[in-house]
Design a protein around this motif. Structure first.
Motif, PDB file in Angstrom:
ATOM      1  N   THR A   1       0.836  -1.191   0.000  1.00  0.00           N
ATOM      2  CA  THR A   1       0.000   0.000   0.000  1.00  0.00           C
ATOM      3  C   THR A   1       0.880   1.254   0.000  1.00  0.00           C
ATOM      4  O   THR A   1       2.090   1.187   0.272  1.00  0.00           O
ATOM      5  CB  THR A   1      -0.888   0.038   1.248  1.00  0.00           C
ATOM      6  OG1 THR A   1      -0.051   0.106   2.417  1.00  0.00           O
ATOM      7  CG2 THR A   1      -1.794  -1.182   1.334  1.00  0.00           C
ATOM      8  N   PRO A   2       0.286   2.412  -0.288  1.00  0.00           N
ATOM      9  CA  PRO A   2       1.066   3.645  -0.186  1.00  0.00           C
ATOM     10  C   PRO A   2       1.709   3.821   1.190  1.00  0.00           C
ATOM     11  O   PRO A   2       2.869   4.254   1.281  1.00  0.00           O
ATOM     12  CB  PRO A   2       0.026   4.733  -0.469  1.00  0.00           C
ATOM     13  CG  PRO A   2      -0.970   4.067  -1.365  1.00  0.00           C
ATOM     14  CD  PRO A   2      -1.063   2.662  -0.845  1.00  0.00           C
ATOM     15  N   LEU A   3       0.995   3.469   2.245  1.00  0.00           N
ATOM     16  CA  LEU A   3       1.569   3.626   3.570  1.00  0.00           C
ATOM     17  C   LEU A   3       2.773   2.716   3.759  1.00  0.00           C
ATOM     18  O   LEU A   3       3.804   3.132   4.318  1.00  0.00           O
ATOM     19  CB  LEU A   3       0.525   3.352   4.647  1.00  0.00           C
ATOM     20  CG  LEU A   3       0.991   3.546   6.103  1.00  0.00           C
ATOM     21  CD1 LEU A   3       1.510   4.954   6.336  1.00  0.00           C
ATOM     22  CD2 LEU A   3      -0.135   3.236   7.082  1.00  0.00           C
ATOM     23  N   LEU A   4       2.694   1.491   3.288  1.00  0.00           N
ATOM     24  CA  LEU A   4       3.837   0.586   3.414  1.00  0.00           C
ATOM     25  C   LEU A   4       5.033   1.106   2.624  1.00  0.00           C
ATOM     26  O   LEU A   4       6.184   1.026   3.085  1.00  0.00           O
ATOM     27  CB  LEU A   4       3.457  -0.815   2.944  1.00  0.00           C
ATOM     28  CG  LEU A   4       4.533  -1.894   3.040  1.00  0.00           C
ATOM     29  CD1 LEU A   4       5.149  -1.948   4.431  1.00  0.00           C
ATOM     30  CD2 LEU A   4       3.970  -3.249   2.666  1.00  0.00           C
ATOM     31  N   LEU A   5       4.794   1.665   1.458  1.00  0.00           N
ATOM     32  CA  LEU A   5       5.888   2.233   0.670  1.00  0.00           C
ATOM     33  C   LEU A   5       6.523   3.416   1.400  1.00  0.00           C
ATOM     34  O   LEU A   5       7.754   3.556   1.429  1.00  0.00           O
ATOM     35  CB  LEU A   5       5.371   2.679  -0.701  1.00  0.00           C
ATOM     36  CG  LEU A   5       4.936   1.552  -1.639  1.00  0.00           C
ATOM     37  CD1 LEU A   5       4.230   2.131  -2.865  1.00  0.00           C
ATOM     38  CD2 LEU A   5       6.127   0.705  -2.053  1.00  0.00           C
ATOM     39  N   ALA A   6       5.703   4.252   1.994  1.00  0.00           N
ATOM     40  CA  ALA A   6       6.233   5.405   2.730  1.00  0.00           C
ATOM     41  C   ALA A   6       7.034   4.956   3.947  1.00  0.00           C
ATOM     42  O   ALA A   6       8.109   5.499   4.237  1.00  0.00           O
ATOM     43  CB  ALA A   6       5.089   6.321   3.155  1.00  0.00           C
ATOM     44  N   VAL A   7       6.533   3.956   4.650  1.00  0.00           N
ATOM     45  CA  VAL A   7       7.239   3.450   5.828  1.00  0.00           C
ATOM     46  C   VAL A   7       8.563   2.817   5.438  1.00  0.00           C
ATOM     47  O   VAL A   7       9.592   3.034   6.101  1.00  0.00           O
ATOM     48  CB  VAL A   7       6.356   2.447   6.595  1.00  0.00           C
ATOM     49  CG1 VAL A   7       7.151   1.780   7.708  1.00  0.00           C
ATOM     50  CG2 VAL A   7       5.129   3.143   7.180  1.00  0.00           C
ATOM     51  N   THR A   8       8.560   2.054   4.365  1.00  0.00           N
ATOM     52  CA  THR A   8       9.785   1.386   3.924  1.00  0.00           C
ATOM     53  C   THR A   8      10.881   2.396   3.614  1.00  0.00           C
ATOM     54  O   THR A   8      12.057   2.168   3.916  1.00  0.00           O
ATOM     55  CB  THR A   8       9.498   0.518   2.688  1.00  0.00           C
ATOM     56  OG1 THR A   8       8.517  -0.475   3.038  1.00  0.00           O
ATOM     57  CG2 THR A   8      10.751  -0.175   2.199  1.00  0.00           C
ATOM     58  N   GLY A   9      10.511   3.528   3.040  1.00  0.00           N
ATOM     59  CA  GLY A   9      11.477   4.576   2.753  1.00  0.00           C
ATOM     60  C   GLY A   9      11.702   5.542   3.888  1.00  0.00           C
ATOM     61  O   GLY A   9      12.463   6.497   3.738  1.00  0.00           O
ATOM     62  N   ASP A  10      11.048   5.313   5.024  1.00  0.00           N
ATOM     63  CA  ASP A  10      11.121   6.194   6.189  1.00  0.00           C
ATOM     64  C   ASP A  10      10.726   7.627   5.843  1.00  0.00           C
ATOM     65  O   ASP A  10      11.341   8.589   6.299  1.00  0.00           O
ATOM     66  CB  ASP A  10      12.499   6.157   6.843  1.00  0.00           C
ATOM     67  CG  ASP A  10      12.476   6.673   8.290  1.00  0.00           C
ATOM     68  OD1 ASP A  10      11.409   6.579   8.926  1.00  0.00           O
ATOM     69  OD2 ASP A  10      13.515   7.181   8.773  1.00  0.00           O
ATOM     70  N   HIS A  11       9.673   7.752   5.051  1.00  0.00           N
ATOM     71  CA  HIS A  11       9.153   9.055   4.658  1.00  0.00           C
ATOM     72  C   HIS A  11       8.046   9.440   5.652  1.00  0.00           C
ATOM     73  O   HIS A  11       6.861   9.171   5.416  1.00  0.00           O
ATOM     74  CB  HIS A  11       8.619   9.003   3.232  1.00  0.00           C
ATOM     75  CG  HIS A  11       9.642   8.585   2.214  1.00  0.00           C
ATOM     76  ND1 HIS A  11      10.889   9.180   2.126  1.00  0.00           N
ATOM     77  CD2 HIS A  11       9.601   7.626   1.242  1.00  0.00           C
ATOM     78  CE1 HIS A  11      11.572   8.617   1.152  1.00  0.00           C
ATOM     79  NE2 HIS A  11      10.827   7.668   0.605  1.00  0.00           N
ATOM     80  N   VAL A  12       8.436  10.036   6.748  1.00  0.00           N
ATOM     81  CA  VAL A  12       7.516  10.259   7.862  1.00  0.00           C
ATOM     82  C   VAL A  12       6.400  11.226   7.482  1.00  0.00           C
ATOM     83  O   VAL A  12       5.230  11.013   7.826  1.00  0.00           O
ATOM     84  CB  VAL A  12       8.286  10.745   9.100  1.00  0.00           C
ATOM     85  CG1 VAL A  12       7.329  11.063  10.244  1.00  0.00           C
ATOM     86  CG2 VAL A  12       9.294   9.688   9.541  1.00  0.00           C
ATOM     87  N   ALA A  13       6.731  12.310   6.794  1.00  0.00           N
ATOM     88  CA  ALA A  13       5.712  13.296   6.452  1.00  0.00           C
ATOM     89  C   ALA A  13       4.650  12.686   5.547  1.00  0.00           C
ATOM     90  O   ALA A  13       3.444  12.903   5.740  1.00  0.00           O
ATOM     91  CB  ALA A  13       6.353  14.505   5.787  1.00  0.00           C
ATOM     92  N   ALA A  14       5.078  11.909   4.558  1.00  0.00           N
ATOM     93  CA  ALA A  14       4.116  11.257   3.660  1.00  0.00           C
ATOM     94  C   ALA A  14       3.262  10.257   4.425  1.00  0.00           C
ATOM     95  O   ALA A  14       2.042  10.167   4.214  1.00  0.00           O
ATOM     96  CB  ALA A  14       4.855  10.568   2.519  1.00  0.00           C
ATOM     97  N   ALA A  15       3.884   9.484   5.306  1.00  0.00           N
ATOM     98  CA  ALA A  15       3.135   8.514   6.103  1.00  0.00           C
ATOM     99  C   ALA A  15       2.118   9.204   6.998  1.00  0.00           C
ATOM    100  O   ALA A  15       0.997   8.715   7.178  1.00  0.00           O
ATOM    101  CB  ALA A  15       4.091   7.675   6.948  1.00  0.00           C
TER     102      ALA A  15
END
Length: 216
Positions: free
Chosen positions: A55-69
């Motif tokens: 999911t988009p959230l999993l992709l954001a978490v994997t990249g440690d993109h906190v603002a996007a998450a």
């Protein structure tokens, strides 16, 4: 606009907006919080999946993109959505060791009992990797089971010793695990305790910690 008039982002049939979905996945993967917000406004689905069911959230978490998450969590994204490797956004925080991401996900009330493909909860890979700040935070802020046993027969404490290097980071991990109730004498499937593993590996500082906690 009349109440029943379709928005520009949806077809009259209510079909998903594929372009918006693709934009959301790309924005989440790249950590572009503004584009995440824009894609959601265009009708992207928070639980759309890529080719690996991420999911988009999993992709954001994997990249440690906190603002996007954070934007995705605020939009109701699921922290427990499993991909094809049996990872969830919350489980991945144990791999990355990101305390900031952990804090970003906590408002979504993740299920700390969901296990990864090895049968482990998030604190286990974090302990293996020596993510000391994360281990302390996840134990202090969630109800994750410090004594959970994975499919290999190992707890977080055993993984910290067996797969750790005995250095300062893993010493901190062991200290936190013990302080939060880790069973110092819970052995592996062969009956070997954390202390025995530490001694066998020459992890003398860790062994001293375990002895002080009653390890045998």
């Amino acid at each position: 606009m009349p109440e029943n008039t379709p928005s520009a982002s949806a077809s009259p049939s209510g079909a998903p907006n594929r372009a918006a979905d693709a934009a959301l996945l790309a924005a989440a993967r790249g950590g572009d919080a503004a584009r995440v917000r824009a894609a959601l406004a265009d009708g992207a689905r928070t639980e759309v999946r890529d080719g690996h069911r991420r999911t988009p959230l999993l992709l954001a978490v994997t990249g440690d993109h906190v603002a996007a998450a954070t934007v995705l969590v605020e939009a109701g994204a699921d922290p427990d959505a499993l991909d094809d490797r049996h990872d969830t956004p919350f489980l991945v925080t144990g791999v990355t060791g990101s305390v900031a991401m952990l804090d970003a996900l906590l408002p979504a009330h993740p299920d700390t009992t969901i296990t990864n493909r090895y049968g482990g909860v998030s604190v286990i890979p974090a302990s293996e990797r020596g993510h000391a700040d994360y281990v302390e935070a996840v134990l202090a802020r969630t109800d994750v089971d410090v004594n959970h046993v994975n499919d290999l027969g190992w707890t977080a404490l055993l993984e910290a010793v067996v797969l750790g290097d005995g250095g300062p980071a893993h010493q901190r991990v062991v200290r936190s695990l013990l302080a939060h109730g880790a069973d110092v004498n819970l052995p592996d499937r062969s009956g070997v305790t954390p202390l025995r593993h530490a001694v066998d590996r020459g992890q003398y500082e860790v062994a001293d910690q375990l002895r002080a906690a009653g390890g045998r």
